[in-house]
Design an enzyme around this catalytic site. Structure first.
Site, PDB file in Angstrom:
ATOM      1  N   ARG A 108       0.882  -1.183   0.000  1.00 34.08           N
ATOM      2  CA  ARG A 108       0.000   0.000   0.000  1.00 34.08           C
ATOM      3  C   ARG A 108       0.911   1.222   0.000  1.00 34.08           C
ATOM      4  O   ARG A 108       1.676   1.424   0.947  1.00 34.08           O
ATOM      5  CB  ARG A 108      -0.899   0.003   1.238  1.00 34.08           C
ATOM      6  CG  ARG A 108      -1.576   1.340   1.451  1.00 34.08           C
ATOM      7  CD  ARG A 108      -2.707   1.278   2.450  1.00 34.08           C
ATOM      8  NE  ARG A 108      -3.842   0.568   1.900  1.00 34.08           N
ATOM      9  CZ  ARG A 108      -5.057   0.566   2.435  1.00 34.08           C
ATOM     10  NH1 ARG A 108      -5.289   1.242   3.544  1.00 34.08           N
ATOM     11  NH2 ARG A 108      -6.044  -0.096   1.878  1.00 34.08           N
ATOM     12  N   HIS A 135      -7.239   0.966  -6.477  1.00 35.58           N
ATOM     13  CA  HIS A 135      -7.429   0.033  -5.350  1.00 35.58           C
ATOM     14  C   HIS A 135      -8.050  -1.245  -5.922  1.00 35.58           C
ATOM     15  O   HIS A 135      -9.199  -1.584  -5.639  1.00 35.58           O
ATOM     16  CB  HIS A 135      -8.341   0.700  -4.313  1.00 35.58           C
ATOM     17  CG  HIS A 135      -8.296   0.081  -2.951  1.00 35.58           C
ATOM     18  ND1 HIS A 135      -7.460  -0.974  -2.635  1.00 35.58           N
ATOM     19  CD2 HIS A 135      -8.978   0.378  -1.801  1.00 35.58           C
ATOM     20  CE1 HIS A 135      -7.632  -1.294  -1.367  1.00 35.58           C
ATOM     21  NE2 HIS A 135      -8.543  -0.498  -0.841  1.00 35.58           N
ATOM     22  N   GLN A 138      -9.712  -4.083  -3.722  1.00 37.14           N
ATOM     23  CA  GLN A 138     -11.005  -3.648  -3.201  1.00 37.14           C
ATOM     24  C   GLN A 138     -12.111  -3.915  -4.220  1.00 37.14           C
ATOM     25  O   GLN A 138     -13.146  -4.511  -3.902  1.00 37.14           O
ATOM     26  CB  GLN A 138     -10.933  -2.132  -2.891  1.00 37.14           C
ATOM     27  CG  GLN A 138     -12.249  -1.539  -2.440  1.00 37.14           C
ATOM     28  CD  GLN A 138     -12.635  -2.005  -1.051  1.00 37.14           C
ATOM     29  OE1 GLN A 138     -11.839  -1.946  -0.126  1.00 37.14           O
ATOM     30  NE2 GLN A 138     -13.853  -2.493  -0.889  1.00 37.14           N
ATOM     31  N   ASP A 230     -17.324   6.670  -1.240  1.00 37.27           N
ATOM     32  CA  ASP A 230     -16.047   6.591  -0.519  1.00 37.27           C
ATOM     33  C   ASP A 230     -15.823   7.954   0.124  1.00 37.27           C
ATOM     34  O   ASP A 230     -16.513   8.936  -0.220  1.00 37.27           O
ATOM     35  CB  ASP A 230     -14.916   6.239  -1.518  1.00 37.27           C
ATOM     36  CG  ASP A 230     -13.557   6.059  -0.844  1.00 37.27           C
ATOM     37  OD1 ASP A 230     -13.510   5.885   0.388  1.00 37.27           O
ATOM     38  OD2 ASP A 230     -12.536   6.096  -1.558  1.00 37.27           O
ATOM     39  N   CYS A 269     -16.221   1.203   0.543  1.00 38.00           N
ATOM     40  CA  CYS A 269     -15.022   0.393   0.799  1.00 38.00           C
ATOM     41  C   CYS A 269     -14.622   0.416   2.270  1.00 38.00           C
ATOM     42  O   CYS A 269     -13.923  -0.480   2.718  1.00 38.00           O
ATOM     43  CB  CYS A 269     -13.870   0.878  -0.076  1.00 38.00           C
ATOM     44  SG  CYS A 269     -13.535   2.634   0.109  1.00 38.00           S
ATOM     45  N   ARG A 297     -12.965  -9.127   0.899  1.00 36.30           N
ATOM     46  CA  ARG A 297     -11.549  -8.814   0.674  1.00 36.30           C
ATOM     47  C   ARG A 297     -10.700 -10.056   0.966  1.00 36.30           C
ATOM     48  O   ARG A 297      -9.746 -10.371   0.243  1.00 36.30           O
ATOM     49  CB  ARG A 297     -11.094  -7.654   1.585  1.00 36.30           C
ATOM     50  CG  ARG A 297     -11.772  -6.317   1.290  1.00 36.30           C
ATOM     51  CD  ARG A 297     -11.289  -5.721  -0.004  1.00 36.30           C
ATOM     52  NE  ARG A 297      -9.853  -5.541  -0.041  1.00 36.30           N
ATOM     53  CZ  ARG A 297      -9.205  -4.527   0.530  1.00 36.30           C
ATOM     54  NH1 ARG A 297      -9.850  -3.580   1.160  1.00 36.30           N
ATOM     55  NH2 ARG A 297      -7.876  -4.440   0.433  1.00 36.30           N
TER      56      ARG A 297
HETATM   57  N1  NVA Z   1      -9.984   6.631  -1.162  1.00 38.02           N
HETATM   58  C1  NVA Z   1      -9.638   6.124   0.140  1.00 38.02           C
HETATM   59  C2  NVA Z   1      -9.803   4.642   0.198  1.00 38.02           C
HETATM   60  C3  NVA Z   1      -9.514   4.018   1.539  1.00 38.02           C
HETATM   61  C4  NVA Z   1      -9.676   2.529   1.555  1.00 38.02           C
HETATM   62  C5  NVA Z   1      -8.222   6.524   0.458  1.00 38.02           C
HETATM   63  O1  NVA Z   1      -7.357   6.404  -0.426  1.00 38.02           O
HETATM   64  O2  NVA Z   1      -7.977   6.985   1.575  1.00 38.02           O
HETATM   65  N1   CP Z   2     -11.076  -0.582   2.327  1.00 40.35           N
HETATM   66  C1   CP Z   2      -9.830  -0.593   2.774  1.00 40.35           C
HETATM   67  O1   CP Z   2      -8.865  -0.738   2.028  1.00 40.35           O
HETATM   68  O2   CP Z   2      -9.724  -0.438   4.127  1.00 40.35           O
HETATM   69  P1   CP Z   2      -8.408  -0.212   4.975  1.00 40.35           P
HETATM   70  O3   CP Z   2      -7.886   1.175   4.630  1.00 40.35           O
HETATM   71  O4   CP Z   2      -8.834  -0.317   6.398  1.00 40.35           O
HETATM   72  O5   CP Z   2      -7.405  -1.243   4.595  1.00 40.35           O
END
Ligand code: NVA
Ligand code: CP
Length: 309
Positions: A108, A135, A138, A230, A269, A297
């Site tokens: 990540r 993502h 997801q 989101d 998500c 997931r």
């Molecule tokens: N768009 C959000 C998704 C989190 C799972 C982020 O990048 O923070």
């Molecule tokens: N949806 C998702 O990726 O959640 P986290 O940021 O908790 O991993």
């Protein structure tokens, strides 16, 4: 015939054919059934997988660690704050080192380029656990959830409301590959980037789906089978209070949801900012499937890991 995905990295849905993505979904369905039947096959037996985080995470961190463990592998969960990268070691040097120890890398990160460097220099498959661009794990879990709830993907109206972010990009790629009617509703200036939209339109042409980007929340939600949202402010973009005012008309609330189909499913998500992009009433209401999404997931990532590594 099954497509061979061994050795491939999973950085964006854009790079995968519909057949390849279908195979991942089938494998996810199969592994979920096996899991509930009490027999997780040790498909990663003896393999060590590094799971690296440059950003916070709850679902991704836990679901990948548990997925790797249940497949008989060893999940090595690492925070970049505790790695030499924090002190300036380059991504290529980190990747070359990790490639000598582990059989796969899940990461990540902020920049998509970091994932590409991890792939290019490690020599092992790399899986995108979220970047600023996309993502994909997801959305694969979400497509599995939609299939379970609706029995199909093709022809469904898949509406995303809010910020044109990483999640929206992956919905555009994934939905358009599967012949869905992908609709993004958000304020002017916050639409997904034109290269993403153009690519999705090409995929939709091939699959028989369609892609619409609109600033009208009612048009976006009208007759939708799926309404997805989101956070308005993603990780790494903190600040931006004024953005929240322009996002308000796209809040997923009961009134807006009236325009969707009666059996609409509501997705997020997570984590949610309750009272911002979605109301408590909707996220806790009968149409919400957000925790089934979170569970999936686990199953879909087992599928991705076992097919690629
Ligand atoms: N768009 C959000 C998704 C989190 C799972 C982020 O990048 O923070
Ligand atoms: N949806 C998702 O990726 O959640 P986290 O940021 O908790 O991993």
């Amino acid at each position: 015939m099954a497509v061979n995905l061994k050795g491939k990295s999973f950085l964006t849905l854009k790079d995968f054919s519909r057949e390849e993505l279908e195979q991942i979904l089938f494998q996810g369905e199969k592994l979920k059934i096996e899991h509930y039947g009490g027999k997780d096959e040790p498909l990663l037996n003896g393999k060590s997988i590094a799971v690296i985080f440059e950003k916070p995470s709850t679902r991704t961190r836990v679901s990948f660690a548990v997925a790797i463990h249940e497949l008989g592998g060893f999940p090595l969960v690492l925070e970049t704050t505790n790695m030499q990268m924090k002190r300036g070691e380059t991504v290529p040097d980190t990747a070359r080192t990790l490639g000598r120890y582990v059989q796969g890398i899940v990461a990540r990160v902020f920049a998509q380029k970091t994932l590409e460097e991890l792939r290019d220099y490690s020599g092992v498959p790399v899986i995108n656990a979220l970047s600023d661009y996309s993502h994909p794990c997801q959305i694969m879990g979400d497509l599995l959830t939609i299939k379970e709830k609706k029995g199909k993907l093709e022809g469904l109206k898949f509406t995303y409301l809010g910020d044109g972010n990483n999640v929206a990009n992956s919905i555009l790629f994934g939905g358009s590959k599967f012949g869905m009617i992908v609709t993004i509703g958000g304020p002017s200036g916050f639409e997904p980037k034109s290269d993403v939209v153009e690519a999705a339109k090409k995929f939709a042409e091939k699959s028989g789906g369609s892609v619409l980007i609109t600033n009208d929340p009612v048009e976006a939600v009208k007759n939708a089978d799926i309404v997805y949202t989101d956070v308005w402010v993603s990780m790494g973009q903190e600040g931006g209070e004024e953005k929240k005012n322009v996002m308000l008309p796209y809040q997923v609330n009961r009134e807006l949801l009236e325009h969707a189909k009666e059996d609409v499913i509501v997705m997020h998500c997570l984590p949610a900012h309750r009272g911002e992009e979605i109301t408590d009433e909707v996220i806790d209401g009968p149409n919400s499937v957000v925790f089934d999404e979170a569970e999936n997931r686990l199953h879909i990532q087992k599928a991705i890991l076992s097919l690629l590594i």
